[in-house]
Design an enzyme around this catalytic site. Structure first.
Site, PDB file in Angstrom:
ATOM      1  N   GLY A 156       1.513  -4.375   9.338  1.00 17.36           N
ATOM      2  CA  GLY A 156       0.498  -3.663   8.569  1.00 17.36           C
ATOM      3  C   GLY A 156       0.687  -3.962   7.098  1.00 17.36           C
ATOM      4  CB  SER A 157      -0.716  -2.381   4.106  1.00 15.63           C
ATOM      5  OG  SER A 157      -0.249  -1.068   4.296  1.00 15.63           O
ATOM      6  CB  THR A 158       3.164  -4.714   1.243  1.00 16.23           C
ATOM      7  OG1 THR A 158       3.028  -6.049   1.756  1.00 16.23           O
ATOM      8  CG2 THR A 158       4.436  -4.612   0.440  1.00 16.23           C
ATOM      9  CE  LYS A 159      -0.315   3.441  -0.818  1.00 21.88           C
ATOM     10  NZ  LYS A 159      -0.955   4.231   0.225  1.00 21.88           N
ATOM     11  CE  LYS A 181       0.129   4.921  14.565  1.00 24.05           C
ATOM     12  NZ  LYS A 181      -1.263   4.467  14.335  1.00 24.05           N
ATOM     13  CB  CYS A 222      -1.237 -11.020   7.676  1.00 25.37           C
ATOM     14  SG  CYS A 222      -0.795 -11.923   9.157  1.00 25.37           S
ATOM     15  CD  GLU A 238       6.212 -10.430  11.044  1.00 24.94           C
ATOM     16  OE1 GLU A 238       5.794 -10.955   9.995  1.00 24.94           O
ATOM     17  OE2 GLU A 238       7.043 -10.960  11.778  1.00 24.94           O
ATOM     18  CD  GLU A 255      -3.097  -8.356   2.588  1.00 26.19           C
ATOM     19  OE1 GLU A 255      -2.738  -7.152   2.579  1.00 26.19           O
ATOM     20  OE2 GLU A 255      -2.752  -9.160   3.460  1.00 26.19           O
TER      21      GLU A 255
HETATM   22  P1  NAD Z   1      -1.880  -0.141   7.461  1.00 25.77           P
HETATM   23  O1  NAD Z   1      -0.546  -0.325   6.825  1.00 25.77           O
HETATM   24  O2  NAD Z   1      -2.833   0.769   6.822  1.00 25.77           O
HETATM   25  O3  NAD Z   1      -1.710   0.390   8.951  1.00 25.77           O
HETATM   26  C1  NAD Z   1      -0.963  -0.309   9.897  1.00 25.77           C
HETATM   27  C2  NAD Z   1      -0.445   0.659  10.932  1.00 25.77           C
HETATM   28  O4  NAD Z   1       0.458   1.556  10.297  1.00 25.77           O
HETATM   29  C3  NAD Z   1      -1.523   1.512  11.590  1.00 25.77           C
HETATM   30  O5  NAD Z   1      -1.237   1.651  12.974  1.00 25.77           O
HETATM   31  C4  NAD Z   1      -1.375   2.844  10.886  1.00 25.77           C
HETATM   32  O6  NAD Z   1      -1.755   3.924  11.701  1.00 25.77           O
HETATM   33  C5  NAD Z   1       0.105   2.885  10.616  1.00 25.77           C
HETATM   34  N1  NAD Z   1       0.498   3.755   9.494  1.00 25.77           N
HETATM   35  C6  NAD Z   1      -0.217   4.051   8.374  1.00 25.77           C
HETATM   36  N2  NAD Z   1       0.475   4.903   7.595  1.00 25.77           N
HETATM   37  C7  NAD Z   1       1.662   5.137   8.216  1.00 25.77           C
HETATM   38  C8  NAD Z   1       2.821   5.926   7.900  1.00 25.77           C
HETATM   39  N3  NAD Z   1       2.901   6.644   6.789  1.00 25.77           N
HETATM   40  N4  NAD Z   1       3.844   5.927   8.769  1.00 25.77           N
HETATM   41  C9  NAD Z   1       3.794   5.181   9.891  1.00 25.77           C
HETATM   42  N5  NAD Z   1       2.725   4.437  10.257  1.00 25.77           N
HETATM   43  C10 NAD Z   1       1.678   4.406   9.419  1.00 25.77           C
HETATM   44  O7  NAD Z   1      -2.480  -1.601   7.637  1.00 25.77           O
HETATM   45  P2  NAD Z   1      -3.913  -1.992   8.225  1.00 25.77           P
HETATM   46  O8  NAD Z   1      -4.917  -1.694   7.175  1.00 25.77           O
HETATM   47  O9  NAD Z   1      -4.074  -1.402   9.578  1.00 25.77           O
HETATM   48  O10 NAD Z   1      -3.770  -3.563   8.407  1.00 25.77           O
HETATM   49  C11 NAD Z   1      -3.991  -4.481   7.401  1.00 25.77           C
HETATM   50  C12 NAD Z   1      -2.667  -4.942   6.824  1.00 25.77           C
HETATM   51  O11 NAD Z   1      -1.859  -5.495   7.850  1.00 25.77           O
HETATM   52  C13 NAD Z   1      -2.835  -6.057   5.815  1.00 25.77           C
HETATM   53  O12 NAD Z   1      -2.021  -5.807   4.710  1.00 25.77           O
HETATM   54  C14 NAD Z   1      -2.337  -7.295   6.555  1.00 25.77           C
HETATM   55  O13 NAD Z   1      -1.853  -8.319   5.736  1.00 25.77           O
HETATM   56  C15 NAD Z   1      -1.282  -6.712   7.421  1.00 25.77           C
HETATM   57  N6  NAD Z   1      -0.998  -7.586   8.560  1.00 25.77           N
HETATM   58  C16 NAD Z   1       0.172  -8.299   8.556  1.00 25.77           C
HETATM   59  C17 NAD Z   1       0.457  -9.177   9.602  1.00 25.77           C
HETATM   60  C18 NAD Z   1       1.729  -9.973   9.620  1.00 25.77           C
HETATM   61  O14 NAD Z   1       2.096 -10.462  10.674  1.00 25.77           O
HETATM   62  N7  NAD Z   1       2.423 -10.120   8.508  1.00 25.77           N
HETATM   63  C19 NAD Z   1      -0.445  -9.311  10.651  1.00 25.77           C
HETATM   64  C20 NAD Z   1      -1.616  -8.570  10.633  1.00 25.77           C
HETATM   65  C21 NAD Z   1      -1.879  -7.697   9.573  1.00 25.77           C
END
Ligand code: NAD
Length: 495
Positions: free
Chosen positions: A241-244, A188, A297, A263, A396
């Site tokens: 994605g985000s740590t949260k 996704k 990130c 990640e 961040e």
């Molecule tokens: P996000 O966590 O909001 O979303 C990431 C993905 O998770 C999206 O596809 C979203 O639809 C999905 N998602 C959101 N809520 C969800 C839930 N409850 N259950 C399952 N999936 C869910 O992050 P973002 O704003 O899209 O991206 C930015 C973040 O990504 C930053 O914190 C960045 O540091 C991190 N990031 C990390 C790396 C790494 O390799 N460590 C690389 C790129 C980005």
């Protein structure tokens, strides 16, 4: 007749392309009950809408992957590698169009930023295609009566969830190793940048992958993403994605104890010692926070400079950023920075700039009015004289905002660098290889760059410590992360 699920979209340059908008499940395009509007971050306007997977669509995608796995697991590594190479060729052929899609949908400058993403995606497909017939286990020494072996086998069905900052590239970090190891996939995209991955699905179709091996969907995180993470018939989930959200995914994945790779976010420190080559440090420090409009990130969003060169560094760093990093249309070849991805990210970055000012950091450049009439534009922003308690140092931000602080000794530099909940990356600048390596080994970060920043290599494992995640991607480790180990004990006695 063109399928109703394919829409003709024009780039601002006038060039048109066919954009799929459906859910790619079991090798065909499907509709869903709901749609998501896709917004152009350069002007805030709707580009198109795409179908958004509901929980039942995720269930269908998982079922199709499970069915496909029955035959896919019998396909040889050589054949898998050949299919992946065909896919890489198709992506390479369409690289400029895909880069245009990233420019339109994610605001990435088409040539200086999006094109390298696509070239990197082609490279990782080829790298992993090479691995497909080279994944093997061990023979464990024992007495003459036993043959002890371990095999590396695919998990089966894997879910993958990616963010918006590198929409296709982050997906390829996951798709390529999972495929080469013999898994079937449901992936996704982020709701903020779904277009390039849908376009890629057409290439998967053309390359001739069996239906169900690679299912590609768009959808909302809390709906489709949550179902992918909690699904009882998924064997592994890989999330960026985000740590949260990462914490939430780990909880959801416990439903059937599926394997989890996360990640997540970062707040990476870049340390400049007074013996560093100043121009080199300035070049990489600027690149590492301004590239991709700071939405990386591993962005070096904190810079720690030795007191003896602090003022000189700031003056030269400011001049370098002003000369080389500026916002402009992602379709203009001169642009080095596009807009941030969406309204909420724009508001978040603005909020942190305001907090930085309120908390006493000195604003050197940034926060000036933007000449664009609409869209989510933020100028490069530099804060100096920052302290550890400030939110611009702790959190961040994920935008082109950097917090610069001073240190006096090596010990202090290490202490300040490690004073964060994150552990994704760190950078050290020093001409003394002993100093650089001594410091690097004491930094709590999954990746340390010495005398550079963010110049990754797909052959090198990548992953975070602390709240930046768990598990590895890229390199051999990233491939093996898509295998599980089966041990076979063979009794060689006749009785
Ligand atoms: P996000 O966590 O909001 O979303 C990431 C993905 O998770 C999206 O596809 C979203 O639809 C999905 N998602 C959101 N809520 C969800 C839930 N409850 N259950 C399952 N999936 C869910 O992050 P973002 O704003 O899209 O991206 C930015 C973040 O990504 C930053 O914190 C960045 O540091 C991190 N990031 C990390 C790396 C790494 O390799 N460590 C690389 C790129 C980005």
């Amino acid at each position: 007749m063109v399928s109703p699920l394919i829409k003709s979209i024009a780039f601002p340059t006038g060039q048109k392309y066919d954009q799929p908008t459906g859910l790619y499940i079991n090798g065909e395009w499907r509709e869903s009950k709901d749609t998501i509007d896709v917004i152009n971050p350069s002007n805030g306007e709707v580009i198109t809408s795409v179908y958004a997977a509901q929980e039942s669509d995720v269930d269908n995608a998982v079922a199709s992957a499970r069915k496909a796995f029955k035959s896919w697991k019998k396909v040889t590594g050589e054949e898998r590698g050949a299919l992946m190479n065909r896919l890489a060729d198709l992506l390479e052929k369409n690289a400029e169009t895909v880069a245009g899609i990233e420019a339109l949908d994610a605001g990435k400058p088409q040539f200086s930023n999006a094109l390298p993403d696509i070239e990197g995606s082609v490279a990782i497909l080829r790298y992993c295609a090479g691995w497909a017939d080279k994944i093997y286990g061990n023979v464990i020494p024992s007495g003459p009566d036993k043959l002890l072996t371990s095999k590396r086998i695919p998990y089966g069905v894997v879910s993958q969830i990616v963010p918006w900052n590198y929409p296709l590239n982050m997906a390829m970090w996951k798709i390529a190793p999972a495929l080469c190891a013999g898994n079937c996939i449901v992936i996704k995209s982020s709701e903020s940048s779904p277009l390039s991955l849908l376009y890629f699905a057409e290439l998967v179709n053309t390359a001739g992958f069996p239906p169900g091996v690679l299912n590609i969907i768009s959808g909302l995180g809390p709906v489709a993403g949550a179902r992918m993470a909690s699904h009882p018939d998924v064997d592994k989930i890989a999330f960026t994605g985000s740590t949260k959200t990462g914490k939430e995914i780990q909880k959801l994945a416990s439903s059937n104890l599926k394997t989890v790779t996360l990640e997540c976010g970062g707040k990476s420190p870049l340390i400049v010692f007074d013996d560093a080559k100043l121009n080199q440090a300035i070049y990489w420090a600027a690149f590492g926070i301004m590239y991709n409009t700071g939405q990386i990130c591993t962005a070096n969003s904190r810079i720690l400079v030795q007191d003896t060169i602090y003022d000189d560094f700031i003056e030269k760093f400011k001049a370098h950023v002003q000369e080389n990093w500026f916002i402009g249309s992602p379709f203009d070849k001169k642009s080095t920075m596009g807009p941030v991805i969406n309204k909420s990210q724009f508001e978040k970055v603005k909020h942190y700039i305001q907090r930085g000012k309120e908390e006493g950091a000195k604003l050197v450049i940034g926060d000036e009015p933007v000449t664009f009439e609409s869209g989510y534009w933020i100028h490069p922003t530099i804060f100096v004289d920052c302290t550890q308690n400030m939110s611009i140092v702790k959190d961040e931000i994920f935008g082109p905002v950097v917090a610069i602080s001073k240190f006096r000794s090596q010990e202090e530099a290490i202490e300040l660098a490690n004073d964060t909940e994150y552990g994704l990356a760190a950078m050290v600048f020093s001409k003394d290889i002993v100093t650089a390596n001594t410091v690097a080994s004491q930094l709590e970060a999954g990746t340390v760059y010495i005398n550079s920043s963010n110049d990754d290599n797909i052959r090198v494992p990548f992953g975070g410590f602390k709240m930046s995640g768990t598990g590895s991607e890229l390199g051999m480790e990233g491939v093996l992360a898509y295998t599980k180990i089966q041990a076979i004990h063979t009794n060689l006695t006749r009785d």
